[in-house]
Design a protein around this motif. Structure first.
Motif, mmCIF file in Angstrom:
data_model
loop_
_atom_site.group_PDB
_atom_site.id
_atom_site.type_symbol
_atom_site.label_atom_id
_atom_site.label_comp_id
_atom_site.label_asym_id
_atom_site.label_seq_id
_atom_site.Cartn_x
_atom_site.Cartn_y
_atom_site.Cartn_z
ATOM 1 N N TYR A 1 -23.925 -63.491 27.937
ATOM 2 C CA TYR A 1 -22.690 -64.037 28.480
ATOM 3 C C TYR A 1 -21.629 -63.961 27.383
ATOM 4 O O TYR A 1 -21.946 -64.111 26.194
ATOM 5 N N PRO A 2 -20.377 -63.751 27.737
ATOM 6 C CA PRO A 2 -19.337 -63.667 26.705
ATOM 7 C C PRO A 2 -19.172 -64.982 25.950
ATOM 8 O O PRO A 2 -19.484 -66.061 26.461
ATOM 9 N N LYS A 3 -18.667 -64.869 24.750
ATOM 10 C CA LYS A 3 -18.545 -66.011 23.842
ATOM 11 C C LYS A 3 -17.788 -67.178 24.473
ATOM 12 O O LYS A 3 -18.205 -68.338 24.372
ATOM 13 N N GLY A 4 -16.673 -66.892 25.120
ATOM 14 C CA GLY A 4 -15.869 -67.958 25.708
ATOM 15 C C GLY A 4 -16.589 -68.700 26.819
ATOM 16 O O GLY A 4 -16.472 -69.921 26.945
ATOM 17 N N LEU A 5 -17.360 -67.969 27.631
ATOM 18 C CA LEU A 5 -18.097 -68.605 28.716
ATOM 19 C C LEU A 5 -19.254 -69.435 28.170
ATOM 20 O O LEU A 5 -19.554 -70.520 28.682
ATOM 21 N N ARG A 6 -19.905 -68.945 27.119
ATOM 22 C CA ARG A 6 -20.986 -69.719 26.495
ATOM 23 C C ARG A 6 -20.459 -71.065 25.989
ATOM 24 O O ARG A 6 -21.123 -72.095 26.116
ATOM 25 N N LYS A 7 -19.264 -71.037 25.435
ATOM 26 C CA LYS A 7 -18.663 -72.268 24.923
ATOM 27 C C LYS A 7 -18.476 -73.289 26.039
ATOM 28 O O LYS A 7 -18.736 -74.485 25.860
ATOM 29 N N VAL A 8 -18.039 -72.827 27.200
ATOM 30 C CA VAL A 8 -17.849 -73.720 28.344
ATOM 31 C C VAL A 8 -19.190 -74.244 28.849
ATOM 32 O O VAL A 8 -19.359 -75.444 29.096
ATOM 33 N N LEU A 9 -20.169 -73.358 28.990
ATOM 34 C CA LEU A 9 -21.477 -73.744 29.530
ATOM 35 C C LEU A 9 -22.230 -74.685 28.598
ATOM 36 O O LEU A 9 -23.025 -75.515 29.055
ATOM 37 N N ASN A 10 -21.992 -74.588 27.310
ATOM 38 C CA ASN A 10 -22.651 -75.494 26.360
ATOM 39 C C ASN A 10 -22.185 -76.935 26.517
ATOM 40 O O ASN A 10 -22.803 -77.858 25.978
ATOM 41 N N ASN A 11 -21.095 -77.127 27.249
ATOM 42 C CA ASN A 11 -20.567 -78.476 27.488
ATOM 43 C C ASN A 11 -20.496 -78.793 28.980
ATOM 44 O O ASN A 11 -19.689 -79.620 29.410
ATOM 45 N N SER B 1 -9.426 -61.511 26.171
ATOM 46 C CA SER B 1 -10.373 -60.423 25.906
ATOM 47 C C SER B 1 -11.187 -60.651 24.636
ATOM 48 O O SER B 1 -12.356 -60.263 24.558
ATOM 49 N N GLU B 2 -10.590 -61.319 23.637
ATOM 50 C CA GLU B 2 -11.288 -61.537 22.369
ATOM 51 C C GLU B 2 -12.539 -62.390 22.532
ATOM 52 O O GLU B 2 -13.486 -62.271 21.748
ATOM 53 N N VAL B 3 -12.544 -63.283 23.530
ATOM 54 C CA VAL B 3 -13.725 -64.123 23.761
ATOM 55 C C VAL B 3 -14.421 -63.717 25.060
ATOM 56 O O VAL B 3 -15.269 -64.440 25.575
ATOM 57 N N ALA B 4 -14.030 -62.550 25.580
ATOM 58 C CA ALA B 4 -14.697 -61.983 26.757
ATOM 59 C C ALA B 4 -15.473 -60.744 26.305
ATOM 60 O O ALA B 4 -16.516 -60.861 25.679
ATOM 61 N N PHE B 5 -14.934 -59.549 26.548
ATOM 62 C CA PHE B 5 -15.677 -58.329 26.213
ATOM 63 C C PHE B 5 -14.929 -57.403 25.266
ATOM 64 O O PHE B 5 -15.367 -56.281 25.020
ATOM 65 N N PRO C 1 -11.550 -52.226 28.710
ATOM 66 C CA PRO C 1 -11.322 -52.670 27.330
ATOM 67 C C PRO C 1 -10.118 -53.604 27.239
ATOM 68 O O PRO C 1 -9.098 -53.396 27.900
ATOM 69 N N ASN C 2 -10.258 -54.652 26.446
ATOM 70 C CA ASN C 2 -9.179 -55.614 26.183
ATOM 71 C C ASN C 2 -8.643 -56.274 27.457
ATOM 72 O O ASN C 2 -7.452 -56.572 27.562
ATOM 73 N N GLU C 3 -9.525 -56.530 28.397
ATOM 74 C CA GLU C 3 -9.117 -57.141 29.662
ATOM 75 C C GLU C 3 -9.583 -58.593 29.736
ATOM 76 O O GLU C 3 -10.695 -58.930 29.334
#
Length: 313
Positions: free
Chosen positions: A261-271, A284-288, A299-301
């Motif tokens: 899972y992308p970094k940003g989504l992991r951050k949400v799911l951890n809480n 995009s930086e915390v997605a793909f 790319p960069n979406e």
């Protein structure tokens, strides 16, 4: 002017899922039929943050449209001569917008959460969908991410807060040659009557993650989360209806530390909290990032998620 409002949430977005089992089912998911908003709404979330709205009550002022709010059996074509249009726009793509009421407020931007009141009809005048069918005062709609269809996104980008308009969307920007089951025939123009009531601020906006908490959920009883089970809808500006866990009735599971899972989504799911309903946009930086993801994310979406937490262990 800012005021607190209570909204009801809805699920009609377009999506993609990133677990291994999701990818196995991806081909099947691509052919999944999109449903009208009223067929997939099931929540009455708590109030969220602030709303930007015009300096007047957000109501349909035209008397002929009052009947549209109260009665979805009315035939729009039969009363269309009563509409008093104040302005007209024909876009290059073929969308026709006729304003019944036009304000001087600002236009919404891509990625903002709009509060809409709407009725959807066919050219024969039959109303087939509307927020009142869900007993919702407003429909929450994130602009620019294919939550409904491309015609909605384009038309709403020309409107301002407080506007009331009749929008005619050509078939190729609506449901195209396939139509929508028995509800919308193939190659059908869609007529949208819509009032833009306001723009809602995110509940949180930091580190490339924007969150609107439509339902707050229950406090987690476990000291440390070991598993989160949830339904997910995801979409991008360019890709719609790739996968929908609601349609397949196949919720997915996340375990902290899981890297697919992308970094940003992991951050949400951890809480996560049980019962939470969230709209999320990941930069995009915390997605793909610059690589994107297969043929699903460019790319960069940015990626938009409609998330409902079912279980937290």
């Amino acid at each position: 002017m800012k005021a607190h409002i209570k909204i009801a949430a809805v699920f009609f977005s377009l999506i993609f899922c990133l677990t291994a089992c999701d990818m196995v089912e991806r081909k099947e998911a691509k052919s999944t039929e999109v449903k009208p908003i009223s067929d997939v709404a099931d929540d009455t979330p708590s109030s969220i943050n602030t709303i930007e709205q015009p300096n007047e009550d957000s109501v349909f002022l035209d008397t002929s449209l009052v009947s549209l709010i109260q009665d979805t059996n009315v035939n729009v074509k039969e009363i269309s001569n009563e509409f008093k249009f104040t302005d007209h726009l024909q876009t290059k793509s073929g969308i026709s917008i006729d304003w019944i009421k036009k304000s001087n407020a600002r236009k919404p931007k891509k990625g903002e959460l709009l509060m809409l009141e709407y009725r959807l009809s066919l050219p024969d005048g039959k109303i087939i969908d509307g927020n009142n069918r869900m007993k919702m005062p407003y429909l929450p709609f994130v602009l620019g991410y294919n939550m409904q269809n491309k015609g909605w996104d384009e038309a709403l980008s020309y409107m301002t807060v407080g506007d009331l308009a009749q929008v005619k969307i050509p078939a190729y920007l609506a449901y195209g040659k396939k139509g929508l089951g028995k509800l919308i025939p193939p190659d059908s123009e869609n007529w949208l009557f819509v009032k833009l009531h306001g723009i809602v601020s995110p509940s949180k906006d930091s580190s490339g993650v924007r969150i609107w908490e439509l339902r707050s959920g229950e406090p987690t009883k476990v000291e440390k989360i070991s598993k989160v089970k949830f339904h997910m809808i995801a979409s991008t500006e360019s890709k719609a209806n790739v996968f929908n866990t609601y349609t397949s009735n196949f919720p997915v599971t996340y375990t902290p530390g899981q890297r697919n899972y992308p970094k940003g989504l992991r951050k949400v799911l951890n809480n996560a909290k049980i019962g939470q309903h969230l709209f999320i946009i990941l930069d995009s930086e915390v997605a793909f990032g610059p690589e994107g993801y297969l043929d699903l994310v460019r790319p960069n979406e940015q990626v938009f998620y409609n998330l409902k937490i079912l279980e937290v262990d």
